[in-house]
Every structure is written in structure tokens, then in C-alpha cells.
Design a protein around this motif. Structure first.
Motif, PDB file in Angstrom:
ATOM      1  N   PRO A   8      41.934  28.294  36.472  1.00 14.77           N
ATOM      2  CA  PRO A   8      41.286  27.700  35.298  1.00 14.77           C
ATOM      3  C   PRO A   8      42.140  27.991  34.061  1.00 14.77           C
ATOM      4  O   PRO A   8      42.337  29.148  33.703  1.00 14.77           O
ATOM      5  N   VAL A   9      42.668  26.966  33.450  1.00 12.99           N
ATOM      6  CA  VAL A   9      43.556  27.166  32.293  1.00 12.99           C
ATOM      7  C   VAL A   9      43.146  26.272  31.121  1.00 12.99           C
ATOM      8  O   VAL A   9      43.981  25.881  30.310  1.00 12.99           O
ATOM      9  N   ALA A  10      41.850  25.972  31.060  1.00 11.40           N
ATOM     10  CA  ALA A  10      41.419  25.021  30.034  1.00 11.40           C
ATOM     11  C   ALA A  10      41.071  25.673  28.696  1.00 11.40           C
ATOM     12  O   ALA A  10      40.901  24.991  27.704  1.00 11.40           O
ATOM     13  N   GLY A  11      40.998  27.019  28.672  1.00 13.48           N
ATOM     14  CA  GLY A  11      40.556  27.717  27.453  1.00 13.48           C
ATOM     15  C   GLY A  11      41.478  27.456  26.267  1.00 13.48           C
ATOM     16  O   GLY A  11      42.634  27.080  26.437  1.00 13.48           O
ATOM     17  N   TYR A  12      40.957  27.680  25.076  1.00 11.08           N
ATOM     18  CA  TYR A  12      41.731  27.391  23.861  1.00 11.08           C
ATOM     19  C   TYR A  12      42.688  28.522  23.470  1.00 11.08           C
ATOM     20  O   TYR A  12      43.623  28.304  22.716  1.00 11.08           O
ATOM     21  N   GLY A  13      42.421  29.743  23.943  1.00  9.83           N
ATOM     22  CA  GLY A  13      43.304  30.859  23.577  1.00  9.83           C
ATOM     23  C   GLY A  13      43.296  31.135  22.091  1.00  9.83           C
ATOM     24  O   GLY A  13      44.340  31.380  21.482  1.00  9.83           O
ATOM     25  N   THR A  14      42.099  31.136  21.486  1.00  6.40           N
ATOM     26  CA  THR A  14      42.024  31.247  20.025  1.00  6.40           C
ATOM     27  C   THR A  14      42.535  32.591  19.506  1.00  6.40           C
ATOM     28  O   THR A  14      42.942  32.700  18.351  1.00  6.40           O
ATOM     29  N   ARG A  15      42.534  33.619  20.384  1.00  4.93           N
ATOM     30  CA  ARG A  15      43.007  34.925  19.911  1.00  4.93           C
ATOM     31  C   ARG A  15      44.502  34.911  19.626  1.00  4.93           C
ATOM     32  O   ARG A  15      45.017  35.819  18.999  1.00  4.93           O
ATOM     33  N   LYS A  25      48.039  28.991  26.108  1.00  4.49           N
ATOM     34  CA  LYS A  25      48.285  30.444  26.079  1.00  4.49           C
ATOM     35  C   LYS A  25      48.943  30.901  27.377  1.00  4.49           C
ATOM     36  O   LYS A  25      49.710  31.866  27.382  1.00  4.49           O
ATOM     37  N   GLU A  26      48.689  30.180  28.471  1.00  5.70           N
ATOM     38  CA  GLU A  26      49.276  30.560  29.768  1.00  5.70           C
ATOM     39  C   GLU A  26      50.792  30.376  29.799  1.00  5.70           C
ATOM     40  O   GLU A  26      51.456  30.830  30.708  1.00  5.70           O
ATOM     41  N   GLN A 102      38.981  19.769  32.775  1.00  8.70           N
ATOM     42  CA  GLN A 102      37.647  20.139  32.311  1.00  8.70           C
ATOM     43  C   GLN A 102      37.478  19.464  30.950  1.00  8.70           C
ATOM     44  O   GLN A 102      38.258  19.720  30.035  1.00  8.70           O
ATOM     45  N   MET A 105      34.792  22.597  27.156  1.00 12.90           N
ATOM     46  CA  MET A 105      34.891  24.023  27.487  1.00 12.90           C
ATOM     47  C   MET A 105      33.479  24.591  27.631  1.00 12.90           C
ATOM     48  O   MET A 105      32.915  25.106  26.673  1.00 12.90           O
ATOM     49  N   LEU A 108      33.668  29.528  32.230  1.00 14.44           N
ATOM     50  CA  LEU A 108      34.477  29.697  33.436  1.00 14.44           C
ATOM     51  C   LEU A 108      33.781  29.118  34.676  1.00 14.44           C
ATOM     52  O   LEU A 108      34.429  28.517  35.541  1.00 14.44           O
ATOM     53  N   ALA A 111      34.348  25.532  34.650  1.00 15.63           N
ATOM     54  CA  ALA A 111      35.756  25.236  34.977  1.00 15.63           C
ATOM     55  C   ALA A 111      35.964  25.301  36.489  1.00 15.63           C
ATOM     56  O   ALA A 111      36.614  24.438  37.087  1.00 15.63           O
ATOM     57  N   LEU A 128      42.855  34.130  36.972  1.00 16.45           N
ATOM     58  CA  LEU A 128      42.928  33.893  35.528  1.00 16.45           C
ATOM     59  C   LEU A 128      44.256  34.487  35.072  1.00 16.45           C
ATOM     60  O   LEU A 128      44.449  35.713  35.096  1.00 16.45           O
ATOM     61  N   ASP A 130      45.689  34.986  32.405  1.00 16.81           N
ATOM     62  CA  ASP A 130      45.824  35.905  31.271  1.00 16.81           C
ATOM     63  C   ASP A 130      45.532  37.354  31.669  1.00 16.81           C
ATOM     64  O   ASP A 130      45.814  38.264  30.904  1.00 16.81           O
TER      65      ASP A 130
HETATM   66  P1  UTP Z   1      38.700  33.363  27.799  1.00 18.24           P
HETATM   67  O1  UTP Z   1      37.366  33.956  27.678  1.00 18.24           O
HETATM   68  O2  UTP Z   1      39.876  34.276  27.714  1.00 18.24           O
HETATM   69  O3  UTP Z   1      38.825  32.215  26.707  1.00 18.24           O
HETATM   70  O4  UTP Z   1      38.743  32.565  29.181  1.00 18.24           O
HETATM   71  P2  UTP Z   1      40.075  31.477  26.110  1.00 18.24           P
HETATM   72  O5  UTP Z   1      39.593  30.244  25.426  1.00 18.24           O
HETATM   73  O6  UTP Z   1      41.133  31.254  27.162  1.00 18.24           O
HETATM   74  O7  UTP Z   1      40.708  32.498  25.038  1.00 18.24           O
HETATM   75  P3  UTP Z   1      40.149  32.966  23.593  1.00 18.24           P
HETATM   76  O8  UTP Z   1      39.017  33.907  23.876  1.00 18.24           O
HETATM   77  O9  UTP Z   1      39.750  31.756  22.812  1.00 18.24           O
HETATM   78  O10 UTP Z   1      41.341  33.657  22.984  1.00 18.24           O
HETATM   79  C1  UTP Z   1      39.025  33.222  30.395  1.00 18.24           C
HETATM   80  C2  UTP Z   1      39.730  32.254  31.325  1.00 18.24           C
HETATM   81  O11 UTP Z   1      38.868  31.175  31.692  1.00 18.24           O
HETATM   82  C3  UTP Z   1      39.438  29.922  31.352  1.00 18.24           C
HETATM   83  C4  UTP Z   1      40.496  30.226  30.310  1.00 18.24           C
HETATM   84  O12 UTP Z   1      41.545  29.269  30.358  1.00 18.24           O
HETATM   85  C5  UTP Z   1      40.969  31.611  30.710  1.00 18.24           C
HETATM   86  O13 UTP Z   1      41.945  31.573  31.741  1.00 18.24           O
HETATM   87  N1  UTP Z   1      38.355  29.033  30.867  1.00 18.24           N
HETATM   88  C6  UTP Z   1      37.357  29.546  30.084  1.00 18.24           C
HETATM   89  C7  UTP Z   1      38.351  27.697  31.202  1.00 18.24           C
HETATM   90  O14 UTP Z   1      39.257  27.209  31.924  1.00 18.24           O
HETATM   91  N2  UTP Z   1      37.323  26.907  30.749  1.00 18.24           N
HETATM   92  C8  UTP Z   1      36.321  27.397  29.979  1.00 18.24           C
HETATM   93  O15 UTP Z   1      35.415  26.603  29.606  1.00 18.24           O
HETATM   94  C9  UTP Z   1      36.346  28.746  29.630  1.00 18.24           C
END
Ligand code: UTP
Length: 276
Positions: A8-15, A25-26, A102, A105, A108, A111, A128, A130
Motif C-alpha cells: 500500500p503506497v497511496a498515503g500522502y506522506g505529509t510528515r 514518500k516511498e 486507491q 485515502m 490502510l 487500501a 509498508l 516506510d
Molecule cells: P501512514 O499512516 O504513514 O500515512 O500510512 P501516510 O499518508 O503515508 O504518511 P503521513 O502520516 O501523512 O506522513 C501507513 C502506510 O499505509 C499506506 C501509506 O502509503 C503507508 O505506506 N496507506 C495509508 C495507504 O496506502 N492508504 C491509506 O488510505 C492510508
């Protein structure tokens, strides 16, 4: 034998903003390798060569990374720089890659459910990227052995400081031996005074495919997101989840502290190898 692994690599990685504004972020590198490549190497080592990504917008760099770059390869052919592409070329040759998106968001759990069309009816690994893991034997290879013994879902866990339990899914249950616990309870991001233990689930899972039907019925939980922890609790109620304390080390590369720690660790290791 499990040969599928879902990323699952759809997260925004806002940190990691602004670094993650226009790139996933990946793809952030620890030394010269992007995080996602460490994860795919770990899956491949475990024999999971069918790689699936659940992606989102802005993730095209991941697809390009696991494909040939003709112009670049042409330019450096026959030079000393060519060897830097050796491992990624191996991964491109040895593994197959599939992608699905996905759309929103929604967590997980959502996803992972999005990956169901690619995974089908087989048990599968989830990484995951990260969470960067190192061990003499890859963590996913270790978990595969646990799956082969118990034939049910497996989650990798490690002890975390009590004040950090609110960042993780926390488990408790019947301890079978030093490394294995049959999970009875799992709670997503509990308050420290409500946590059943300090054993935290990290970003490695082996899931049996009934998880998809369970996820379809799982309402949004903590943070308004569909939590994989809630779906796993349904499996745990049937005694079908083993928590495994892995041998090795994990770096939380989703956080700046963990990312810097990982970079220092791999840098020291590289220098030691150079001086050998
Ligand atoms: P995180 O909780 O680390 O969120 O997701 P994030 O968006 O990647 O990072 P921040 O918190 O905004 O910095 C944990 C993992 O689950 C995936 C993310 O890509 C990450 O690998 N994920 C999370 C999804 O693929 N989809 C989602 O809806 C949520």
C-alpha cells in the motif's frame, strides 16, 4: 508457498512535506536506494515475486523505478556506473509488477481491500515500505515460516516505549513461546493507560484471503479510517492471528527521526564494508 506481496503506497506522506509534494514518500532514498526498493528486495528474498502496489495520485515514479530506463541505460552502458543498477535490474527481471489505485485515502484497511482484485483468493504478504526492516534473515522470510507452521494470518510485532503505544496497533493474547503469541485483542492507537500491552504491530503482515470479506464489513474506526487492525480482530476472535516478534531491527522511516536513524545505520554499515 506464498508468492504475492501487496504494497500500500497511496498515503500522502505529509510528515515529509515539502519533499513529498510532487514525489511519493516511498521514493525517498536511504543512501542511494529508495525505501520501496528495500521493501521489494525483502519480498523477493521471501519468494514473493508477484508484487502489487496500491497507488494514488503522484505515484508514477514508483512505476518508472521498476521499469527499464532506456536512455539512461544506453548512456552508462560499459561504464563503472552501470553496476549501480545491478540490484534494480535483478528485481525487474525476477518479479512481476501490478498496480491499482486507491481513489480516496480511507485508511490502510481500505487500501488493502483495494488490492483484492489483484490478489484474488490466495494468502499474501503486506509490506509498508516506510517501515524499513533489517535482519540477518529478511523479516518477511521469517514470517513465512510462521505462516507455514500456524496456517493463519501473521503480524510482526515489537516492543515500543509505553508512551508510544498511541501510534500503533497494539496486541495482547496467549503467549505460545518467546516469539509467538496467539492474538486475542488488538486495539488501534490506544491511550497509554488503556493499552493491553506495549507490543506494537509494525508494517509487515501475512494475511489469509478471508480478510477481504471481513474488510468489506468493517466500518471506519480510529481516525475515521478503515483499520486493518479492526478486521484482524475478527480473525483473532477465531484464534486465527499469530503475532511474531521478529529477529532484526525496524526503522520508522515515515518519521524524520526514524529516517535519519536508518540513514546513519546504513551509512555506518557501508563504511564498515568499504574498510573491510
Ligand atoms: P501512514 O499512516 O504513514 O500515512 O500510512 P501516510 O499518508 O503515508 O504518511 P503521513 O502520516 O501523512 O506522513 C501507513 C502506510 O499505509 C499506506 C501509506 O502509503 C503507508 O505506506 N496507506 C495509508 C495507504 O496506502 N492508504 C491509506 O488510505 C492510508
Amino acid at each position: 508457498m506464498i508468492n504475492k506481496c501487496l504494497f500500500p503506497v497511496a498515503g500522502y506522506g505529509t510528515r515529509f512535506l515539502p519533499a513529498t509534494k510532487a514525489q511519493p514518500k516511498e521514493m525517498l532514498p536511504v543512501l542511494t536506494k529508495p525505501l520501496i526498493q528495500y521493501g521489494v528486495e525483502e519480498a523477493a528474498e521471501a519468494g514473493m515475486t508477484n508484487i502489487s502496489f496500491v497507488t494514488g495520485r503522484n505515484k508514477r515514479a514508483i512505476e518508472d523505478h521498476f521499469d527499464i530506463t532506456y536512455e539512461l541505460e544506453d548512456q552508462i552502458r560499459g561504464t563503472s556506473r552501470e553496476e549501480r543498477l545491478e540490484t534494480i535490474r535483478g528485481l525487474i527481471k525476477d518479479c512481476t509488477y501490478a498496480y491499482t489505485r486507491q481513489v480516496q485515502m480511507r485508511g490502510l484497511g481500505d487500501a488493502i481491500l483495494t488490492g483484492s482484485t489483484i490478489i484474488g483468493h490466495d494468502p499474501f504478504g503486506v509490506i509498508l515500505a516506510d517501515d524499513l526492516c533489517v535482519g540477518e534473515e529478511g523479516i518477511m522470510s521469517q514470517m513465512l515460516k510462521v505462516y507455514e507452521k500456524y496456517n493463519c494470518s501473521v503480524v510482526a510485532v515489537e516492543e515500543v516505549p509505553p508512551e508510544d503505544v498511541n501510534k500503533y496497533g497494539i496486541i495482547s493474547g496467549q503467549q505460545l513461546d518467546e516469539r509467538h503469541t496467539r492474538v486475542e485483542t488488538m486495539v488501534e492507537k490506544p491511550d497509554p493507560d488503556q493499552a493491553p500491552s506495549n507490543l506494537a504491530i509494525i508494517g509487515r503482515y501475512i494475511l489469509t484471503p478471508d480478510i477481504f470479506d471481513i474488510l468489506r464489513e468493517t466500518p471506519p474506526g480510529a481516525g475515521g479510517e478503515v483499520q486493518i487492525t479492526d478486521a484482524l480482530q475478527t480473525q483473532a476472535n477465531m484464534g486465527a492471528v499469530i503475532a511474531y516478534r521478529f529477529r532484526g531491527r525496524r526503522f520508522d522511516c515515515g518519521s524524520i527521526d526514524g529516517f535519519v536513524e536508518a540513514t546513519n545505520f546504513f551509512y555506518d554499515r557501508m563504511k564498515q564494508e568499504e574498510n573491510r
